[in-house]
Write an enzyme that holds these catalytic residues in place. Structure first.
Site, mmCIF file in Angstrom:
data_model
loop_
_atom_site.group_PDB
_atom_site.id
_atom_site.type_symbol
_atom_site.label_atom_id
_atom_site.label_comp_id
_atom_site.label_asym_id
_atom_site.label_seq_id
_atom_site.Cartn_x
_atom_site.Cartn_y
_atom_site.Cartn_z
ATOM 1 N N TYR A 70 0.824 -1.214 0.000
ATOM 2 C CA TYR A 70 0.000 0.000 0.000
ATOM 3 C C TYR A 70 0.861 1.268 0.000
ATOM 4 O O TYR A 70 0.441 2.303 -0.483
ATOM 5 C CB TYR A 70 -0.894 0.030 1.241
ATOM 6 C CG TYR A 70 -2.245 -0.613 1.073
ATOM 7 C CD1 TYR A 70 -2.356 -1.958 0.735
ATOM 8 C CD2 TYR A 70 -3.410 0.119 1.264
ATOM 9 C CE1 TYR A 70 -3.598 -2.552 0.602
ATOM 10 C CE2 TYR A 70 -4.658 -0.474 1.130
ATOM 11 C CZ TYR A 70 -4.743 -1.806 0.797
ATOM 12 O OH TYR A 70 -5.973 -2.386 0.674
ATOM 13 N N LYS A 87 2.790 -15.155 2.857
ATOM 14 C CA LYS A 87 3.023 -15.915 1.626
ATOM 15 C C LYS A 87 4.520 -16.206 1.573
ATOM 16 O O LYS A 87 5.236 -15.835 0.625
ATOM 17 C CB LYS A 87 2.531 -15.091 0.419
ATOM 18 C CG LYS A 87 2.558 -15.816 -0.916
ATOM 19 C CD LYS A 87 1.539 -16.942 -1.029
ATOM 20 C CE LYS A 87 1.734 -17.682 -2.346
ATOM 21 N NZ LYS A 87 0.958 -18.947 -2.413
ATOM 22 N N ASP A 146 -3.182 -18.146 0.727
ATOM 23 C CA ASP A 146 -4.148 -18.864 -0.123
ATOM 24 C C ASP A 146 -4.877 -19.926 0.689
ATOM 25 O O ASP A 146 -6.101 -20.081 0.595
ATOM 26 C CB ASP A 146 -3.458 -19.456 -1.376
ATOM 27 C CG ASP A 146 -2.157 -20.196 -1.084
ATOM 28 O OD1 ASP A 146 -1.679 -20.160 0.070
ATOM 29 O OD2 ASP A 146 -1.618 -20.824 -2.019
ATOM 30 N N ASP A 202 -6.664 -6.775 4.067
ATOM 31 C CA ASP A 202 -7.759 -6.120 3.338
ATOM 32 C C ASP A 202 -8.669 -7.176 2.725
ATOM 33 O O ASP A 202 -9.888 -7.135 2.868
ATOM 34 C CB ASP A 202 -7.171 -5.218 2.245
ATOM 35 C CG ASP A 202 -8.253 -4.536 1.418
ATOM 36 O OD1 ASP A 202 -9.226 -4.034 2.031
ATOM 37 O OD2 ASP A 202 -8.136 -4.524 0.177
ATOM 38 N N ASP A 230 -12.705 -8.684 4.148
ATOM 39 C CA ASP A 230 -13.965 -8.683 3.380
ATOM 40 C C ASP A 230 -14.568 -10.076 3.383
ATOM 41 O O ASP A 230 -15.778 -10.260 3.518
ATOM 42 C CB ASP A 230 -13.726 -8.260 1.922
ATOM 43 C CG ASP A 230 -13.904 -6.759 1.706
ATOM 44 O OD1 ASP A 230 -13.603 -5.988 2.640
ATOM 45 O OD2 ASP A 230 -14.334 -6.351 0.601
HETATM 46 C C1 IPM Z 1 -10.623 -0.992 3.645
HETATM 47 C C2 IPM Z 1 -10.786 -0.401 2.268
HETATM 48 C C3 IPM Z 1 -9.622 0.524 1.976
HETATM 49 C C4 IPM Z 1 -8.353 -0.298 1.989
HETATM 50 C C5 IPM Z 1 -9.747 1.329 0.666
HETATM 51 C C6 IPM Z 1 -11.010 2.132 0.620
HETATM 52 C C7 IPM Z 1 -8.553 2.207 0.448
HETATM 53 O O1 IPM Z 1 -10.935 -1.407 1.321
HETATM 54 O O2 IPM Z 1 -10.541 -0.221 4.612
HETATM 55 O O3 IPM Z 1 -10.590 -2.219 3.749
HETATM 56 O O4 IPM Z 1 -7.991 -0.917 0.982
HETATM 57 O O5 IPM Z 1 -7.717 -0.347 3.038
HETATM 58 MG MG MG Z 2 -11.103 -3.351 2.133
#
Ligand code: IPM
Ligand code: MG
Length: 357
Positions: free
Chosen positions: A138, A189, A221, A245, A249
């Site tokens: 990042y 990884k 993975d 990240d 999700d």
């Molecule tokens: C998160 C989001 C952010 C990230 C984006 C919006 C930059 O996906 O907070 O998970 O990738 O960290």
């Molecule tokens: Mg995210």
């Protein structure tokens, strides 16, 4: 306590309004808060030509905690990289030194049918992802776009972690595990990446300070697979920025909806930025459709980590449990027979359910 309120874009303002209502209710229970609002993301760009305007950064620096909605929107997709809404959020995290991102994924029993996984796989799910937030690919330099020798365009980023960056997030991982089920899984990884090989070495060194915590290492993975195969094998996961990240999700969907997951991003002094893990959902913005619960649960985390009032955090979480038990559902978690409500009404239901003792 001084709180910077940064609603951002898309559904950000609607869900932030609900979280502020909850904060005001908490304030009535005896916590003094002052709020100041400022634009960030696309809203920052619109107001000041910068996704993180000077004044917003200054306010965030002066505050004890930051409450952030979400950033991003289609209308900003063509802007140069530095002006994109996401850059504002990333710069904010970096400037405040918020290296430690806590993302708890907990299944509320009432939502077990909202998950795409079988109820028996996720029943009682309660895991914590500790994501490093200010390093990795990042932020690594160099990065950019260039032409290679044959004149073709190339994009490149640098995955980079220093030993000290790994060490401090590893400590957070171990301490978090020590305060929960004493099980830590470090995700990397290391079979391919140099960065990850160092990650694994440093995490293994730090483990010596925490003999009571059981440490395992897992390739990312495999971790992605295990998270949907048997998510309850995890207690605390510690991982880098990019893997965290993605996995967070995925963990969110185990709990039924990405609209349910809060997060706390802390610096070394416990100052925090609190935001839902989901994005700005521009497709449903302004329609009173968004689920405000991740945002409201982020206020619960604020009570815990910045206010150091865990009992207030628990009150907020209990109120969320109660409204779910009362069958209130925003569209993302709606199922037949439930009571469909909008963003506002969900916020009001939580306030009505709040009890402090
Ligand atoms: C998160 C989001 C952010 C990230 C984006 C919006 C930059 O996906 O907070 O998970 O990738 O960290
Ligand atoms: Mg995210």
């Amino acid at each position: 306590m001084r709180i910077a309120v940064l609603p951002g874009d898309g559904i950000g303002p609607e869900i932030t309004a609900q979280a502020v209502k909850v904060l005001q209710a908490v304030a009535r229970a005896g916590v003094k808060c002052e709020y100041q609002q400022a634009p960030v993301g696309g809203a920052g760009y619109d107001a000041a030509g910068d996704p993180l305007p000077e004044a917003t950064l200054h306010l965030a620096e002066q505050s004890d905690a930051v409450l952030l909605g979400a950033v991003g929107g289609y209308q900003y997709d063509q802007l140069p990289r530095e002006q994109r809404p996401e850059r504002g959020l990333l710069r904010l995290r970096k400037s405040l030194g918020l290296f430690s991102n806590l993302r708890p994924a907990r299944l509320y029993a009432e939502l077990s049918d909202a998950s795409s996984l079988k109820a028996e796989v996720i029943a009682g799910l309660d895991l914590m992802i500790v994501r490093e937030l200010t390093g990795d690919v990042y932020f690594g330099q160099p990065r950019g776009l260039r032409r290679n020798d044959s004149g073709e365009r190339e994009g490149f980023d640098t995955m980079l972690y220093s030993e000290s960056e790994i060490r401090r997030i590893a400590h957070v991982g171990f301490q978090t595990a020590a305060a929960r089920g004493n099980k830590l899984c470090s995700v990397d990884k290391a079979n391919v990446l140099e960065t990850s090989m160092l990650w694994r070495e440093v995490v293994t060194e730090v483990a010596k300070d925490y003999p009571a915590v059981q440490l395992r290492h897992m390739y990312v993975d495999n971790a992605a697979m295990q998270l949907v195969r048997d998510p309850r094998q995890f207690d605390v996961i510690v991982t880098g920025n990019l893997f965290g990240d993605i996995l967070s999700d995925q963990a969110a969907m185990l709990t039924g909806s990405i609209g349910m997951l809060p997060s706390a991003s802390l610096n070394e002094f416990g100052k925090g930025l609190y935001e839902p893990i989901h994005g700005s959902a521009p497709d449903i913005a302004g329609k009173d459709l968004a689920n405000p619960l991740a945002m409201i649960l982020s206020v619960a985390l604020m009570m815990r980590y910045t206010f150091r009032r865990p009992e207030l955090g628990r009150s907020i979480e209990a109120a969320v449990e109660k409204v779910l038990a009362q069958s209130y559902r925003t569209p993302d978690i709606f199922e037949r027979g439930a009571r469909k409500v909008g963003t506002e009404e969900m916020g009001d239901a939580v306030i009505a359910a709040l009890r402090f003792n």
